[in-house]
Structure formats: C-alpha cells, structure tokens
Write a protein that holds these residues in place. Structure first.
Motif, mmCIF file in Angstrom:
data_model
loop_
_atom_site.group_PDB
_atom_site.id
_atom_site.type_symbol
_atom_site.label_atom_id
_atom_site.label_comp_id
_atom_site.label_asym_id
_atom_site.label_seq_id
_atom_site.Cartn_x
_atom_site.Cartn_y
_atom_site.Cartn_z
ATOM 1 N N ARG A 76 0.746 -1.286 -0.002
ATOM 2 C CA ARG A 76 0.060 -0.147 -0.133
ATOM 3 C C ARG A 76 0.944 1.281 0.060
ATOM 4 N N LYS A 77 2.240 1.190 -0.171
ATOM 5 C CA LYS A 77 2.981 2.554 -0.062
ATOM 6 C C LYS A 77 3.146 2.903 0.993
ATOM 7 N N LEU A 78 2.843 2.499 2.147
ATOM 8 C CA LEU A 78 2.905 3.584 3.519
ATOM 9 C C LEU A 78 4.156 3.584 3.946
ATOM 10 N N ASP A 79 4.871 4.019 3.247
ATOM 11 C CA ASP A 79 6.376 4.387 3.400
ATOM 12 C C ASP A 79 6.727 5.393 4.516
ATOM 13 N N GLY A 80 5.713 6.124 4.526
ATOM 14 C CA GLY A 80 5.973 7.300 5.752
ATOM 15 C C GLY A 80 5.559 6.867 7.191
ATOM 16 N N GLY A 81 5.193 5.681 7.159
ATOM 17 C CA GLY A 81 4.691 4.958 8.364
ATOM 18 C C GLY A 81 3.253 4.776 8.638
ATOM 19 N N TYR A 82 2.746 3.924 9.734
ATOM 20 C CA TYR A 82 1.793 3.383 9.915
ATOM 21 C C TYR A 82 1.243 2.912 11.185
ATOM 22 N N ARG A 83 0.223 2.675 11.613
ATOM 23 C CA ARG A 83 -0.242 2.149 12.864
ATOM 24 C C ARG A 83 -0.847 0.740 12.974
ATOM 25 N N VAL A 84 -0.242 -0.058 13.770
ATOM 26 C CA VAL A 84 -1.058 -1.412 13.844
ATOM 27 C C VAL A 84 -1.741 -1.408 15.297
ATOM 28 N N VAL A 85 -2.801 -1.783 15.551
ATOM 29 C CA VAL A 85 -3.348 -1.351 16.859
ATOM 30 C C VAL A 85 -4.291 -2.743 16.858
ATOM 31 N N VAL A 86 -4.423 -3.256 18.246
ATOM 32 C CA VAL A 86 -5.304 -4.448 18.711
ATOM 33 C C VAL A 86 -5.960 -4.087 19.894
ATOM 34 N N ASN A 87 -7.323 -3.555 19.751
ATOM 35 C CA ASN A 87 -8.058 -3.311 20.499
ATOM 36 C C ASN A 87 -8.519 -4.569 21.396
ATOM 37 N N GLN A 94 -12.556 -2.912 21.654
ATOM 38 C CA GLN A 94 -13.123 -3.991 20.930
ATOM 39 C C GLN A 94 -14.622 -3.943 20.564
ATOM 40 N N THR A 95 -14.857 -4.310 19.557
ATOM 41 C CA THR A 95 -16.336 -4.348 19.116
ATOM 42 C C THR A 95 -16.717 -5.715 18.533
ATOM 43 N N VAL A 96 -15.731 -6.459 17.846
ATOM 44 C CA VAL A 96 -15.880 -7.995 17.440
ATOM 45 C C VAL A 96 -15.268 -8.702 18.305
#
Length: 114
Positions: A76-87, A94-96
């Motif tokens: 996805r070309k997220l070269d500038g950074g991204y976030r991975v979250v686990v609720n 967490q909703t599911v």
C-alpha cells in the motif's frame, strides 16, 4: 469457528468482504468505518476471542499477523509510516470478539490516540 462471530462468517464466505489479502492463516479487508485513508483489518482464520485469550501456542500465528501487516503496508506504499492496533475488551474499544489487527496509514497519526 464460532457460529455467532461476524468475522468467522466473513472467513467462511457467508458475509462478503473485499479481501485484499488471504493466505492459509489470515485474511485482510477494509474496515467498514475507516479512521484513516488506509484502514484494514487483519484477522486470523482461527477464532480467538481477543488478545486477552492469546496463549504461548499462538506465538507463530501472532508473528504471522504482524508480518502480514508489514507486507500489506509495503504493497500500500505506506512508506511514511503506519499504525498497527489491537483493541482488547470493552474498555479497549474491541467491538467484534475475534482477535484482529487494525492497519492504519495514509496520514499522520497523532499521540495519544484517544
């Protein structure tokens, strides 16, 4: 599979989802309520209710989920950074009740997240 689980129904194909990734252990698809230009969910095919239910035996699966998030971020070309979250749990947002990673990117992420 849990018969009343929304994500298990998606995995089984009973509920459609735009799968952007699928392998033997997990699938990835867009969140229905995106919080960033890229907001995907990565879910294991094995039903685990939440991060709180993870055991040592799940270690290879968890590593695979994180590696999959990195692979998708590269595509996805997220070269500038991204976030991975686990609720986890109600207080964690967490909703599911099926373990899942949120992959968010495409914009600057502020801290604290909220």
């Amino acid at each position: 599979m849990a018969t009343d689980c929304l994500f298990c129904k998606i995995i089984e194909g009973k509920i459609p989802a735009n799968r952007v990734h699928e392998d033997e252990l997990c699938i990835g698809f867009p969140d229905i309520n995106p919080q960033a230009p890229v907001h995907l969910l990565i879910i294991p095919k094995q039903h685990i209710a939440s991060q709180a239910k993870v055991a040592a035996e799940h270690t290879p699966l968890l590593g695979h989920l994180l590696a999959t998030a990195a692979e998708i971020a590269r595509t996805r070309k997220l070269d500038g950074g991204y976030r991975v979250v686990v609720n986890t749990g109600d207080d964690g947002g967490q909703t599911v009740n099926h373990l899942h990673l949120h992959l968010l990117g495409g914009r600057h992420m502020d801290w604290p997240p909220g």
